[in-house]
Design a protein around this motif. Structure first.
Motif: not given
Length: 69
Positions: A5, A14, A10-12, A34
């Motif tokens: 992604c 994924l 915080k999603n960098k 996680d």
């Protein structure tokens, strides 16, 4: 298919993992730590090869190789 992604925040870090990849693995999702753990599905043992991180010596970064035959 595995796709990194490119989202901010915080999603960098994924990765999206599709069913074409996951159908060969037993997967365990640990949301508290996680982490995702993968094991080869017994019906796919002749179609998938697992490598330890850094154990594949052909210059590719993949940790699992799926044979298409």
């Amino acid at each position: 298919m595995i796709h990194k992604c490119r989202l901010p925040g915080k999603n960098k870090n994924l990765f999206l993992i599709g069913d074409a990849f996951l159908k060969h693995f037993y997967s365990v999702y640990d949301f508290d730590r996680d982490t995702v753990s993968l094991g080869v599905n017994m019906h796919s043992k002749d179609k998938v090869t697992m490598y330890k991180p850094g154990g594949r010596d052909d210059g590719k970064k993949d940790t699992a190789k799926q044979s298409l035959g």
